[in-house]
Motif scaffolding. Structure first.
Motif, PDB file in Angstrom:
ATOM      1  N   GLY A   1       0.789  -1.227   0.000  1.00 33.42           N
ATOM      2  CA  GLY A   1       0.000   0.000   0.000  1.00 33.42           C
ATOM      3  C   GLY A   1       0.820   1.275   0.000  1.00 33.42           C
ATOM      4  N   TYR A   2       2.113   1.170  -0.283  1.00 35.06           N
ATOM      5  CA  TYR A   2       2.945   2.370  -0.336  1.00 35.06           C
ATOM      6  C   TYR A   2       2.644   3.184  -1.581  1.00 35.06           C
ATOM      7  CZ  TYR A   2       5.936   0.452   3.347  1.00 35.06           C
ATOM      8  OH  TYR A   2       6.401  -0.039   4.513  1.00 35.06           O
ATOM      9  N   VAL A   3       2.885   4.466  -1.488  1.00 31.48           N
ATOM     10  CA  VAL A   3       2.942   5.350  -2.647  1.00 31.48           C
ATOM     11  C   VAL A   3       4.328   5.977  -2.627  1.00 31.48           C
ATOM     12  CG1 VAL A   3       0.461   5.781  -2.746  1.00 31.48           C
ATOM     13  CG2 VAL A   3       1.909   7.285  -1.370  1.00 31.48           C
ATOM     14  N   LEU A   4       4.730   6.596  -3.723  1.00 33.49           N
ATOM     15  CA  LEU A   4       6.076   7.186  -3.742  1.00 33.49           C
ATOM     16  C   LEU A   4       6.212   8.260  -2.670  1.00 33.49           C
ATOM     17  CD1 LEU A   4       6.907   7.307  -7.549  1.00 33.49           C
ATOM     18  CD2 LEU A   4       7.806   5.758  -5.809  1.00 33.49           C
ATOM     19  N   VAL A   5       5.281   9.194  -2.627  1.00 36.20           N
ATOM     20  CA  VAL A   5       5.260  10.212  -1.572  1.00 36.20           C
ATOM     21  C   VAL A   5       3.823  10.375  -1.098  1.00 36.20           C
ATOM     22  CG1 VAL A   5       5.602  12.654  -1.013  1.00 36.20           C
ATOM     23  CG2 VAL A   5       7.296  11.447  -2.411  1.00 36.20           C
ATOM     24  N   ARG A   6       3.602  10.101   0.178  1.00 39.42           N
ATOM     25  CA  ARG A   6       2.301  10.345   0.799  1.00 39.42           C
ATOM     26  C   ARG A   6       2.460  11.611   1.646  1.00 39.42           C
ATOM     27  NH1 ARG A   6      -1.672   6.992   0.916  1.00 39.42           N
ATOM     28  NH2 ARG A   6      -0.438   5.079   1.006  1.00 39.42           N
ATOM     29  N   PRO A   7       1.919  12.743   1.173  1.00 41.70           N
ATOM     30  CA  PRO A   7       2.107  13.997   1.895  1.00 41.70           C
ATOM     31  C   PRO A   7       1.737  13.877   3.378  1.00 41.70           C
ATOM     32  CG  PRO A   7       1.095  14.413  -0.220  1.00 41.70           C
ATOM     33  CD  PRO A   7       1.104  12.916  -0.032  1.00 41.70           C
ATOM     34  N   GLY A   8       2.656  14.316   4.213  1.00 45.78           N
ATOM     35  CA  GLY A   8       2.460  14.300   5.658  1.00 45.78           C
ATOM     36  C   GLY A   8       2.859  13.004   6.330  1.00 45.78           C
ATOM     37  N   VAL A   9       3.110  11.947   5.563  1.00 47.84           N
ATOM     38  CA  VAL A   9       3.352  10.622   6.149  1.00 47.84           C
ATOM     39  C   VAL A   9       4.620  10.015   5.531  1.00 47.84           C
ATOM     40  CG1 VAL A   9       2.279   8.422   6.762  1.00 47.84           C
ATOM     41  CG2 VAL A   9       0.837  10.393   6.257  1.00 47.84           C
ATOM     42  N   TYR A  10       5.775  10.409   6.044  1.00 48.46           N
ATOM     43  CA  TYR A  10       7.025   9.935   5.446  1.00 48.46           C
ATOM     44  C   TYR A  10       7.212   8.432   5.586  1.00 48.46           C
ATOM     45  CZ  TYR A  10       9.201   9.789  10.070  1.00 48.46           C
ATOM     46  OH  TYR A  10       9.511   9.490  11.379  1.00 48.46           O
ATOM     47  N   TRP A  11       6.678   7.821   6.651  1.00 52.41           N
ATOM     48  CA  TRP A  11       6.877   6.386   6.879  1.00 52.41           C
ATOM     49  C   TRP A  11       6.055   5.523   5.921  1.00 52.41           C
ATOM     50  CZ3 TRP A  11       4.741   9.795  10.290  1.00 52.41           C
ATOM     51  CH2 TRP A  11       3.392   9.639  10.575  1.00 52.41           C
TER      52      TRP A  11
ATOM     53  N   PHE B   1      10.942   7.804   0.578  1.00 55.55           N
ATOM     54  CA  PHE B   1      11.719   7.989   1.806  1.00 55.55           C
ATOM     55  C   PHE B   1      12.363   6.676   2.248  1.00 55.55           C
ATOM     56  CE2 PHE B   1      12.526   8.274   6.324  1.00 55.55           C
ATOM     57  CZ  PHE B   1      13.324   9.404   6.341  1.00 55.55           C
ATOM     58  N   LYS B   2      11.635   5.592   2.135  1.00 55.79           N
ATOM     59  CA  LYS B   2      12.223   4.288   2.485  1.00 55.79           C
ATOM     60  C   LYS B   2      13.477   4.020   1.663  1.00 55.79           C
ATOM     61  CE  LYS B   2      10.232   0.492   3.871  1.00 55.79           C
ATOM     62  NZ  LYS B   2       9.454  -0.719   4.032  1.00 55.79           N
ATOM     63  N   LYS B   3      13.423   4.375   0.386  1.00 50.78           N
ATOM     64  CA  LYS B   3      14.547   4.104  -0.507  1.00 50.78           C
ATOM     65  C   LYS B   3      15.769   4.964  -0.184  1.00 50.78           C
ATOM     66  CE  LYS B   3      14.223   1.762  -3.938  1.00 50.78           C
ATOM     67  NZ  LYS B   3      14.634   0.384  -4.179  1.00 50.78           N
ATOM     68  N   ILE B   4      15.568   6.182   0.320  1.00 48.29           N
ATOM     69  CA  ILE B   4      16.704   7.078   0.575  1.00 48.29           C
ATOM     70  C   ILE B   4      17.109   7.139   2.045  1.00 48.29           C
ATOM     71  CG2 ILE B   4      16.137   8.529  -1.405  1.00 48.29           C
ATOM     72  CD1 ILE B   4      15.215  10.637   0.823  1.00 48.29           C
ATOM     73  N   ASN B   5      16.334   6.584   2.937  1.00 52.64           N
ATOM     74  CA  ASN B   5      16.521   6.750   4.381  1.00 52.64           C
ATOM     75  C   ASN B   5      17.922   6.396   4.868  1.00 52.64           C
ATOM     76  OD1 ASN B   5      15.896   7.088   7.171  1.00 52.64           O
ATOM     77  ND2 ASN B   5      15.513   4.897   7.289  1.00 52.64           N
ATOM     78  N   ASN B   6      18.455   5.283   4.446  1.00 52.00           N
ATOM     79  CA  ASN B   6      19.814   4.862   4.796  1.00 52.00           C
ATOM     80  C   ASN B   6      20.086   4.907   6.301  1.00 52.00           C
ATOM     81  OD1 ASN B   6      22.298   3.824   3.916  1.00 52.00           O
ATOM     82  ND2 ASN B   6      23.247   5.829   4.116  1.00 52.00           N
TER      83      ASN B   6
END
Length: 166
Positions: free
Chosen positions: A93-103, A108-113
């Motif tokens: 159920g992920y989207v590339l960017v869910r405004p307001g919800v970085y998790w 964000f998952k891909k760049i979090n490191n």
């Protein structure tokens, strides 16, 4: 010598401080997505992965239009609530960017490191991005803050003072 509350000395000393605070609050803010877009250009587009010709993961972070503002809008349109190319991320159920919800933002998952220790990729979600380098913690945090504050193109939620000191 005792300085009264209305003393000219006190006013002269405090005036620059309040002027500084006023300038930061009014003029110190920049368009948040300008910073995010710059990070994408330097680390994702120029690396040869997410540009007009390569589009790794079916994602073009360069934009096509000659007008820079339209190009930024094109990039945002590809990110906001967009379904990721990765099927495991889609099933979760992920989207590339869910405004307001970085998790819940796959970008964000891909760049979090490891910056946010509870946000990790599993083996089915591909590799950490960028592939050939690691984003600076400051850049990861700028993108995280942009997502937290609604992932807008025209917004000044990230204060220049934060950018300069992070």
């Amino acid at each position: 010598m005792q300085i009264s509350k209305t003393s000219p000395i006190r006013i002269v000393v405090l005036t620059p401080f309040f002027l500084f605070i006023f300038c930061i609050s009014v003029f110190g803010q920049a368009n948040s997505f300008d910073y995010v877009f710059g990070i994408f250009q330097a680390n994702c587009v120029n690396s040869g992965c997410h540009n007009n010709s390569d589009k790794a993961g079916n994602l073009n972070l360069q934009g096509i239009n000659a007008d820079p503002e339209i190009r930024k809008q094109e990039v945002i349109n590809q990110l906001i609530n967009a379904v990721p190319f990765n099927t495991q991320a889609q099933q979760k159920g992920y989207v590339l960017v869910r405004p307001g919800v970085y998790w819940e933002s796959f970008l964000f998952k891909k760049i979090n490191n490891g910056l946010a220790p509870n946000i990790t990729l599993d083996s089915t979600e591909g590799t950490q991005m960028p592939v050939y380098s690691v984003l600076q913690p400051k850049d990861i945090e700028i993108i995280r803050q942009w997502i937290i504050f609604g992932a807008k193109q025209k917004d000044s939620s990230i204060i220049q003072n934060f950018i300069d000191t992070a």
